[in-house]
Design a protein around this motif. Structure first.
Motif, PDB file in Angstrom:
ATOM      1  N   VAL A   1       0.842  -1.199   0.000  1.00 20.14           N
ATOM      2  CA  VAL A   1       0.000   0.000   0.000  1.00 20.14           C
ATOM      3  C   VAL A   1       0.879   1.251   0.000  1.00 20.14           C
ATOM      4  CG1 VAL A   1      -1.598   1.367   1.394  1.00 20.14           C
ATOM      5  CG2 VAL A   1      -2.021  -1.079   1.051  1.00 20.14           C
TER       6      VAL A   1
ATOM      7  N   VAL B   1       0.976   4.289  -2.924  1.00 21.23           N
ATOM      8  CA  VAL B   1       0.830   5.729  -2.714  1.00 21.23           C
ATOM      9  C   VAL B   1       2.039   6.467  -3.281  1.00 21.23           C
ATOM     10  CG1 VAL B   1       0.598   7.565  -0.984  1.00 21.23           C
ATOM     11  CG2 VAL B   1      -0.629   5.400  -0.689  1.00 21.23           C
TER      12      VAL B   1
ATOM     13  N   LEU C   1      -5.205   1.915   2.491  1.00 17.92           N
ATOM     14  CA  LEU C   1      -5.045   3.071   1.599  1.00 17.92           C
ATOM     15  C   LEU C   1      -5.809   4.270   2.148  1.00 17.92           C
ATOM     16  CD1 LEU C   1      -3.675   3.677  -1.133  1.00 17.92           C
ATOM     17  CD2 LEU C   1      -5.813   3.028  -2.243  1.00 17.92           C
TER      18      LEU C   1
ATOM     19  N   TYR D   1      -4.245   8.147   3.452  1.00 14.74           N
ATOM     20  CA  TYR D   1      -4.653   9.491   3.038  1.00 14.74           C
ATOM     21  C   TYR D   1      -5.305  10.265   4.185  1.00 14.74           C
ATOM     22  CZ  TYR D   1      -3.159   8.808  -1.708  1.00 14.74           C
ATOM     23  OH  TYR D   1      -2.370   8.623  -2.819  1.00 14.74           O
TER      24      TYR D   1
ATOM     25  N   VAL E   1     -11.544   6.156  -3.042  1.00 17.20           N
ATOM     26  CA  VAL E   1     -11.312   4.919  -2.281  1.00 17.20           C
ATOM     27  C   VAL E   1     -12.618   4.400  -1.682  1.00 17.20           C
ATOM     28  CG1 VAL E   1     -10.032   3.850  -0.395  1.00 17.20           C
ATOM     29  CG2 VAL E   1      -8.942   5.622  -1.772  1.00 17.20           C
TER      30      VAL E   1
END
Length: 335
Positions: free
Chosen positions: A219, A223, A258, A262, A304
């Motif tokens: 992950v 990113v 994920l 963020y 997402v």
């Protein structure tokens, strides 16, 4: 065992336990509830406890005795007045709901309230949700529905409005973090798993799972690749993400990881002091927070969340991840 359940609910969710007792004491039992809280928070145990209270033959001070026949059968899953359904595959289907409601409206059960529980209620398909909605609009007799969800926003608003919402507060995360670190889990991994679950047993299992540790690393790479170039990210999906796309649960876990990455970036940009999910990546997260706008971050988070919804609609998982990467890349162009 049952007294321990009562004590646990009272200790971990005092507001919830107090609400149960008040409803029982005042004879104001609702016909439908939504138990809302993150995974591992104890919603199922609380639903069982509430069912025991509603069926107990000799409650004391608005608490189930735990020793009568009704309490014991409820605890063992053998009480005929309690029925539970959960997703059959990806979702809860109309025939499951129709069968449940048909059984709950028939005569021949023991006296007392009938209780049906819908686990992961946000995964009802449209037909199942509509069947439940009709029943909620016209409840029959002493019947109580308990819907369990960790995604309240995905439950139809028309169902939300017909249920009493009971929100479960997560435990003190710092306490769980310290427990895991005392067991030898690294601070960074402890921070990540406690973002995903409030269940101490599940958190320890994830921290000890080599595949989970590998998924976390992948992950982070994704990113970084999205930040660099979309082609790098798409290549990563085809190569390193492939093992995690075989099972829906692994894909969903990756999407959750994920999402928390963020969220860490948003928190850093906003100057919030909450414990991050990725404390070991502070420098990288800070750099993204400095160059990304709130609109860009909002767009990516929405992408997402939409991918999580599509996952439960049987979308091809590789295609889903590729579309997500493209959507996230588009989010970077939001002004």
């Amino acid at each position: 065992m049952d007294n321990q359940l009562s004590s646990r609910i009272a200790a971990e969710q005092p507001a919830v336990a107090a609400r149960f007792s008040a409803a029982y004491r005042n004879h104001r039992i609702g016909h439908a509830y939504i138990f809302d809280g993150e995974k591992g928070i104890g919603k199922h145990e609380a639903a069982l406890y509430f069912a025991q209270l509603l069926l107990c033959e000799q409650p004391s001070e608005n608490v189930p005795c735990g020793t009568c026949s009704a309490c014991k059968r409820a605890a063992s899953g053998n009480h005929p007045n309690i029925l539970t359904i959960e997703p059959d595959g990806q979702d809860i289907k109309k025939d499951q709901m129709a069968g449940l409601l048909s059984v709950m409206t028939k005569k021949g059960y023991e006296s007392g309230r009938r209780i049906y529980m819908i686990d992961q209620a946000h995964r009802m398909n449209t037909a199942a949700a509509n069947a439940l909605l009709k029943f909620l609009e016209e409840p029959e007799g002493d019947v109580t529905a308990i819907l369990l969800t960790d995604a309240y926003h995905m439950v139809l608003p028309t169902i939300q409005s017909r249920c009493q919402r009971i929100s479960f507060l997560p435990p003190q995360r710092e306490q769980l973090l310290e427990t895991l670190k005392a067991e030898g889990v690294s601070p960074s991994l402890a921070a990540t798993v406690t973002s995903l679950t409030a269940d101490s047993v599940r958190a320890a299992e994830l921290a000890a799972d080599d595949q989970f540790v590998s998924l976390r690393k992948t992950v982070v790479k994704l990113v970084q690749a999205i930040d660099h170039h979309v082609s790098d990210a798409l290549l990563l999906i085809q190569s390193e993400w492939t093992p995690f796309l075989k099972e829906k649960e692994d894909t969903e876990m990756g999407l959750d990881l994920l999402l928390y990455m963020y969220r860490d970036i948003v928190a850093k940009k906003a100057g919030l002091s909450a414990t991050p999910a990725y404390p070991d990546l502070d420098e990288f997260i800070t750099s993204l927070a400095m160059k990304m706008t709130y609109d860009q971050l909002s767009s990516i988070l929405e992408s997402v969340l939409q991918a999580k919804k599509q996952l439960h609609r049987n979308m091809h998982r590789t295609l889903l991840m590729e579309q997500l990467v493209l959507s996230m890349q588009e989010g970077l162009f939001v002004v």
